[in-house]
Design an enzyme around this catalytic site. Structure first.
Site, PDB file in Angstrom:
ATOM      1  N   GLY A   1      10.290  22.561 -11.906  1.00  0.00           N
ATOM      2  CA  GLY A   1      11.250  21.182 -12.467  1.00  0.00           C
ATOM      3  C   GLY A   1      12.603  20.357 -11.647  1.00  0.00           C
ATOM      4  CG  HIS A   2      14.788  23.025  -9.078  1.00  0.00           C
ATOM      5  ND1 HIS A   2      14.618  24.145  -8.961  1.00  0.00           N
ATOM      6  CD2 HIS A   2      16.435  22.829  -9.052  1.00  0.00           C
ATOM      7  CE1 HIS A   2      15.745  25.136  -8.911  1.00  0.00           C
ATOM      8  NE2 HIS A   2      15.853  23.823  -9.608  1.00  0.00           N
TER       9      HIS A   2
ATOM     10  CD  GLN B   1      24.642  20.337 -14.276  1.00  0.00           C
ATOM     11  OE1 GLN B   1      24.876  21.677 -14.491  1.00  0.00           O
ATOM     12  NE2 GLN B   1      23.187  20.352 -13.930  1.00  0.00           N
TER      13      GLN B   1
END
Ligand code: PAF
Length: 274
Positions: free
Chosen positions: A33-34, A150
């Site tokens: 994902g990163h 977020q």
């Protein structure tokens, strides 16, 4: 690639960069994902900075700050292979001093859903993101849609504080079975990993209902709850617009459906943008 550990070094290193800067803030334990954020930032910018910092101010008392997975060496290798120019890995003492000036999450949007379950989390998160954006001098900063609240709050901070950086939302990366990737997935046993799939299944069920013409939020949430039966505890199933206002009817192109649930040790979150 250079590794920078102090504020002074970071400020010096940044001076040597001309052109656009892509920035990916992380808490390490990097996964696919990163990597997808890093790869997108690499493509769209002249330079690439990644920060790795497990930020204590966004963990509440009793949360997994000490146990949060840390894999410094492996993370550095991933960054090197991905063509990162600067990895910023500060110690806590570099980032904070006593009696700091703090910014706070907005009173409504910052204290519902994740903010209600984890009061104070978003204050700490925004505090560190503000510092990291200022330090990196980012032209564009990349955040995953998985942490939808977020992402929306960071975009609001950038708007409210007239910050000169573009926030780029990036798609959720899932494993082959549909589980949204998260650093906390390492806590799942094989059996729990199977049960954790109920989060993405519930979201898929909701999306199918919408495609079939069902727009009533109460009906969709009820159906999702039945799919989420396999979780140990469901914290919330929420359907909001993209500014996190509650909805009674799905608005196509302006809706986020979110779930948070405990499966074994970790608390998992997932969502789908409709
Ligand atoms: O999403 C995360 O990993 C963190 O909240 C972030 C944005 C790196 C701030 O510590």
């Amino acid at each position: 690639m250079i590794i920078v550990r102090t504020i002074k070094e970071m400020q010096e290193a940044k001076k040597g960069l001309s052109g656009s800067i892509g920035f990916v803030p992380t808490m390490g334990a990097l996964h696919q994902g990163h990597l997808s954020l890093i790869q997108q930032a690499k493509k769209e910018n002249d330079h690439l900075i990644v920060s790795i910092f497990v930020n204590p101010t966004q963990f509440l008392e009793g949360e997994d700050l000490d146990a949060y997975p840390r894999r410094e060496e492996a993370d550095i290798k991933i960054c090197e292979v991905a063509g990162v120019d600067i990895v910023f890995m500060p110690a806590i003492g570099q980032m904070y001093e006593k009696d700091e000036l703090c910014i706070g999450a907005p009173a409504i949007r910052g204290y519902i859903l994740e903010g209600e379950k984890r009061p104070g989390h978003f204050d700490g998160m925004l505090q560190v993101v503000m510092k990291l954006l200022n330090l990196s001098g980012a032209t564009r900063a990349y955040f995953g849609k998985k942490d939808a609240q977020q992402l929306v709050l960071i975009a609001q901070m950038v708007k409210n504080y007239f910050m000169d950086v573009q926030i780029i939302p990036c798609e959720i990366v899932r494993d082959e079975k549909g589980l949204a990737l998260s650093s906390r997935n390492v806590y799942l046993s094989a059996e729990e990993k199977e049960r954790a799939l109920c989060l993405s299944r519930a979201l898929k069920r909701a999306s199918k209902m919408v495609m079939a013409g069902e727009l009533a939020v109460s009906v969709i949430r009820k159906e999702m709850r039945t799919v989420l039966d396999e979780a140990d505890k469901v914290e919330y199933v929420a359907i909001v617009d993209r500014a996190f206002n509650a909805l009674e009817e799905i608005e196509i192109g302006n809706t986020i459906i979110l779930v948070a649930a405990w499966v074994g040790k970790p608390r998992l979150i997932d969502n789908i943008w409709i």
